[in-house]
Design a protein around this motif. Structure first.
Motif, PDB file in Angstrom:
ATOM      1  N   THR A 131       0.834  -1.212   0.000  1.00 13.51           N
ATOM      2  CA  THR A 131       0.000   0.000   0.000  1.00 13.51           C
ATOM      3  C   THR A 131       0.865   1.258   0.000  1.00 13.51           C
ATOM      4  OG1 THR A 131      -1.734  -1.180   1.204  1.00 13.51           O
ATOM      5  CG2 THR A 131      -1.832   1.229   1.213  1.00 13.51           C
ATOM      6  N   LEU A 132       1.910   1.245   0.855  1.00 13.49           N
ATOM      7  CA  LEU A 132       2.812   2.391   0.913  1.00 13.49           C
ATOM      8  C   LEU A 132       3.521   2.595  -0.420  1.00 13.49           C
ATOM      9  CD1 LEU A 132       4.206   4.639   2.518  1.00 13.49           C
ATOM     10  CD2 LEU A 132       5.896   2.932   3.279  1.00 13.49           C
ATOM     11  N   SER A 133       3.949   1.483  -1.028  1.00 11.57           N
ATOM     12  CA  SER A 133       4.628   1.579  -2.326  1.00 11.57           C
ATOM     13  C   SER A 133       3.699   2.159  -3.387  1.00 11.57           C
ATOM     14  CB  SER A 133       5.127   0.202  -2.755  1.00 11.57           C
ATOM     15  OG  SER A 133       6.038  -0.319  -1.823  1.00 11.57           O
ATOM     16  N   PHE A 134       2.429   1.736  -3.342  1.00  6.38           N
ATOM     17  CA  PHE A 134       1.470   2.250  -4.321  1.00  6.38           C
ATOM     18  C   PHE A 134       1.344   3.770  -4.229  1.00  6.38           C
ATOM     19  CE2 PHE A 134      -2.912   3.710  -4.957  1.00  6.38           C
ATOM     20  CZ  PHE A 134      -3.060   3.448  -6.307  1.00  6.38           C
ATOM     21  N   TYR A 135       1.209   4.264  -3.007  1.00  5.59           N
ATOM     22  CA  TYR A 135       1.024   5.710  -2.855  1.00  5.59           C
ATOM     23  C   TYR A 135       2.314   6.481  -3.136  1.00  5.59           C
ATOM     24  CZ  TYR A 135      -3.685   5.011  -1.171  1.00  5.59           C
ATOM     25  OH  TYR A 135      -5.012   4.682  -1.092  1.00  5.59           O
ATOM     26  N   LEU A 136       3.454   5.856  -2.890  1.00  8.95           N
ATOM     27  CA  LEU A 136       4.714   6.496  -3.264  1.00  8.95           C
ATOM     28  C   LEU A 136       4.845   6.584  -4.782  1.00  8.95           C
ATOM     29  CD1 LEU A 136       7.247   4.988  -0.688  1.00  8.95           C
ATOM     30  CD2 LEU A 136       6.360   7.322  -0.774  1.00  8.95           C
ATOM     31  N   LEU A 137       4.478   5.498  -5.476  1.00 11.26           N
ATOM     32  CA  LEU A 137       4.509   5.532  -6.936  1.00 11.26           C
ATOM     33  C   LEU A 137       3.509   6.550  -7.482  1.00 11.26           C
ATOM     34  CD1 LEU A 137       4.830   1.731  -7.805  1.00 11.26           C
ATOM     35  CD2 LEU A 137       6.558   3.513  -8.119  1.00 11.26           C
ATOM     36  N   LEU A 138       2.338   6.623  -6.840  1.00 12.25           N
ATOM     37  CA  LEU A 138       1.359   7.635  -7.244  1.00 12.25           C
ATOM     38  C   LEU A 138       1.933   9.037  -7.072  1.00 12.25           C
ATOM     39  CD1 LEU A 138      -1.528   8.395  -8.086  1.00 12.25           C
ATOM     40  CD2 LEU A 138      -2.173   8.300  -5.670  1.00 12.25           C
ATOM     41  N   ALA A 139       2.625   9.265  -5.947  1.00 11.67           N
ATOM     42  CA  ALA A 139       3.248  10.577  -5.719  1.00 11.67           C
ATOM     43  C   ALA A 139       4.314  10.854  -6.774  1.00 11.67           C
ATOM     44  CB  ALA A 139       3.865  10.613  -4.319  1.00 11.67           C
ATOM     45  N   LEU A 140       5.092   9.815  -7.160  1.00 11.36           N
ATOM     46  CA  LEU A 140       6.132  10.006  -8.170  1.00 11.36           C
ATOM     47  C   LEU A 140       5.531  10.363  -9.524  1.00 11.36           C
ATOM     48  CD1 LEU A 140       9.111   9.865  -8.955  1.00 11.36           C
ATOM     49  CD2 LEU A 140       8.802   7.407  -9.376  1.00 11.36           C
ATOM     50  N   VAL A 141       4.448   9.663  -9.899  1.00 12.18           N
ATOM     51  CA  VAL A 141       3.794   9.965 -11.173  1.00 12.18           C
ATOM     52  C   VAL A 141       3.253  11.389 -11.182  1.00 12.18           C
ATOM     53  CG1 VAL A 141       1.819   9.374 -12.637  1.00 12.18           C
ATOM     54  CG2 VAL A 141       3.237   7.561 -11.668  1.00 12.18           C
ATOM     55  N   ILE A 142       2.609  11.784 -10.078  1.00  6.81           N
ATOM     56  CA  ILE A 142       2.070  13.145  -9.996  1.00  6.81           C
ATOM     57  C   ILE A 142       3.201  14.169 -10.056  1.00  6.81           C
ATOM     58  CG2 ILE A 142       0.847  14.756  -8.481  1.00  6.81           C
ATOM     59  CD1 ILE A 142      -0.790  12.403  -7.461  1.00  6.81           C
ATOM     60  N   LEU A 143       4.318  13.855  -9.381  1.00  4.12           N
ATOM     61  CA  LEU A 143       5.454  14.774  -9.390  1.00  4.12           C
ATOM     62  C   LEU A 143       6.028  14.915 -10.796  1.00  4.12           C
ATOM     63  CD1 LEU A 143       7.376  16.491  -7.663  1.00  4.12           C
ATOM     64  CD2 LEU A 143       8.806  14.462  -7.396  1.00  4.12           C
ATOM     65  N   MET A 144       6.127  13.793 -11.517  1.00  4.42           N
ATOM     66  CA  MET A 144       6.649  13.838 -12.890  1.00  4.42           C
ATOM     67  C   MET A 144       5.730  14.641 -13.796  1.00  4.42           C
ATOM     68  SD  MET A 144       7.963   9.905 -13.294  1.00  4.42           S
ATOM     69  CE  MET A 144       8.311  10.123 -15.037  1.00  4.42           C
ATOM     70  N   TRP A 145       4.427  14.603 -13.514  1.00  3.52           N
ATOM     71  CA  TRP A 145       3.477  15.367 -14.327  1.00  3.52           C
ATOM     72  C   TRP A 145       3.477  16.848 -13.952  1.00  3.52           C
ATOM     73  CZ3 TRP A 145      -1.118  18.088 -13.370  1.00  3.52           C
ATOM     74  CH2 TRP A 145      -1.893  18.374 -14.492  1.00  3.52           C
ATOM     75  N   ILE A 146       3.628  17.122 -12.654  1.00  2.00           N
ATOM     76  CA  ILE A 146       3.529  18.505 -12.177  1.00  2.00           C
ATOM     77  C   ILE A 146       4.817  19.288 -12.416  1.00  2.00           C
ATOM     78  CG2 ILE A 146       3.444  19.858 -10.032  1.00  2.00           C
ATOM     79  CD1 ILE A 146       1.232  18.193  -9.065  1.00  2.00           C
TER      80      ILE A 146
END
Length: 419
Positions: A131-146
């Motif tokens: 679960t933690l890894s999922f949200y970290l990957l989600l944060a990374l994707v959002i960061l790459m987009w932002i």
């Protein structure tokens, strides 16, 4: 960027959590049926309940051998349950301890059938890490987009701040892949228009302060001398010349104001454009006939067509052509040629004169408002608005004006779209 990242991250995370929880709850309440999963246990308990107590163990051992699942019959008082847990006939009670071991209990007469302990999915204790890894990957994707979006917005902010500090030449360059490229292009268009307006304002101030000041000063001086010219002994011819000079000064001011108002009206009326089918040949002949007597230099008109209809505003078309021909009459030595021709989807009128020409470094500047050539051609008394008015007229009609000039041959060409 931090604020944008946090807000978007929280929005997406809470949305995923909310949707996941809602769908899981809906599925559990409407789609999952545990009865089928527990049917073998209930059946086994029912069979054991019908047997005498001393025969139950043998049957249970056969079931353990075939199913390879730990099972045991225990006295009812050997099971410790919480106040919220109860054993009811025909119902299975499931428990899971902190070591991810599952046990199931069901009443069998005065005994309790315990199935287990059974190890649950060995990866279940990694669930929190997944679960933690999922949200970290989600944060990374959002960061790459932002990140590129934030970088481009920062560029826009810097450019806007610079423009607000009167750096009128500020422009922004964004990569083609930028998500705000259209915003940057709009900013550059806005900056260009504002820069042009400010530059025009500067030229206007200079023109008003210089061009109007000179005839105004002469008028003030003439008014001071007016009493002396009104005396009876003053010569009538001198008085007439004096008054004529005053009228000329007033006319200079009127002409300048008229040019300025014309130029301004062409900018403010861009939305009120009403095109009508106009015969370009007729327009050329009318302007040439009107201007022929104003100069000793002959005007020659050539057209391969007897008539050419194009969409336009006749009054402005005449004004643009008149400005070009009057300019040519100022500078031409012996000949002025007006030629009409078509090429592709364009109709063009070229006005050529054999004057001294326009320097190369000034050929683009002369279309700017209030610009006058450093080369004083024939003591030019213009105000630097004639060609600027032509440029606006052609832009208003979705046309164009071009210039080719060298000593002895200067050609201005007005081009209109045929459709």
């Amino acid at each position: 960027m931090r604020r944008l990242f946090i807000s978007l991250y929280l929005l997406m995370s809470l949305t995923i959590i909310g949707l996941g929880w809602s769908l899981e709850t809906l599925w559990e309440s409407n789609m999952t049926d545990h009865t089928n999963e527990q049917a073998p246990i209930i059946t086994l308990a029912g069979v054991l309940a019908q047997l005498p107590s001393d025969e139950r163990q043998a049957v249970l051992e056969q079931a353990v051998t075939s199913q390879k699942i730990p099972m045991a019959l225990l006295p009812a008082n050997a099971i410790s349950l919480s106040s919220e847990q109860t054993l009811e006939p025909g119902k299975v009670l499931t428990t899971v301890n902190d070591r991810a071991q599952q046990r199931q209990f069901i009443a069998v007469g005065e005994q309790v059938l315990m199935i287990g302990p059974v190890e649950l999915n060995p990866l279940s204790h990694w669930q929190a890490l997944y679960t933690l890894s999922f949200y970290l990957l989600l944060a990374l994707v959002i960061l790459m987009w932002i990140r590129p979006l934030s970088r481009d917005i920062k560029r826009l902010e810097v450019a806007a701040n610079a423009f607000g500090k009167a750096h009128w030449d500020t422009r922004i360059q964004l990569p083609k892949s930028s998500q705000v490229q259209s915003l940057g292009r709009t900013f550059n268009q806005m900056a260009g228009q504002i820069s042009t307006l400010i530059e025009n304002q500067k030229h206007l101030s200079n023109a008003v302060s210089h061009e109007i000041r000179t005839p105004l000063a002469r008028l003030k001086f003439a008014i001071a001398l007016l009493p002396s010219y009104c005396r009876p002994e003053k010569n009538a011819d001198d008085r007439a010349r004096f008054l004529q000079d005053m009228h000329q000064d007033v006319r200079e001011i009127d002409l300048l104001l008229e040019e300025m108002l014309t130029y301004a009206s062409l900018e403010s009326a861009k939305q009120d454009i009403h095109l009508e089918q106009t015969d370009l040949v007729v327009v050329c002949r009318q302007v040439i006939d009107r201007l022929t007597g104003l100069s000793a230099i002959p005007l020659h008109f050539a057209s391969p067509l007897p008539s050419l209809m194009i969409p336009g505003e006749p009054a402005l078309m005449e004004r643009a052509l008149q400005n070009l021909i009057t300019n040519a009459q100022r500078y031409a030595h012996s000949r002025i040629d007006v030629q009409l021709h078509t090429e592709g989807d364009w109709a063009s009128v070229t006005v050529a004169d054999d004057g001294v020409g326009i320097p190369v470094d000034e050929q683009q500047k002369i279309f700017a408002p209030y610009y006058r050539s450093k080369q004083n051609r024939n003591e030019d008394k213009g105000y630097g608005l004639g060609l600027a008015i032509i440029s606006r007229i052609m832009a208003r009609a979705s046309g164009k004006v071009s210039l080719q000039s060298c000593p002895g041959d200067t050609r201005f060409t007005l081009s209109w779209p045929l459709n």
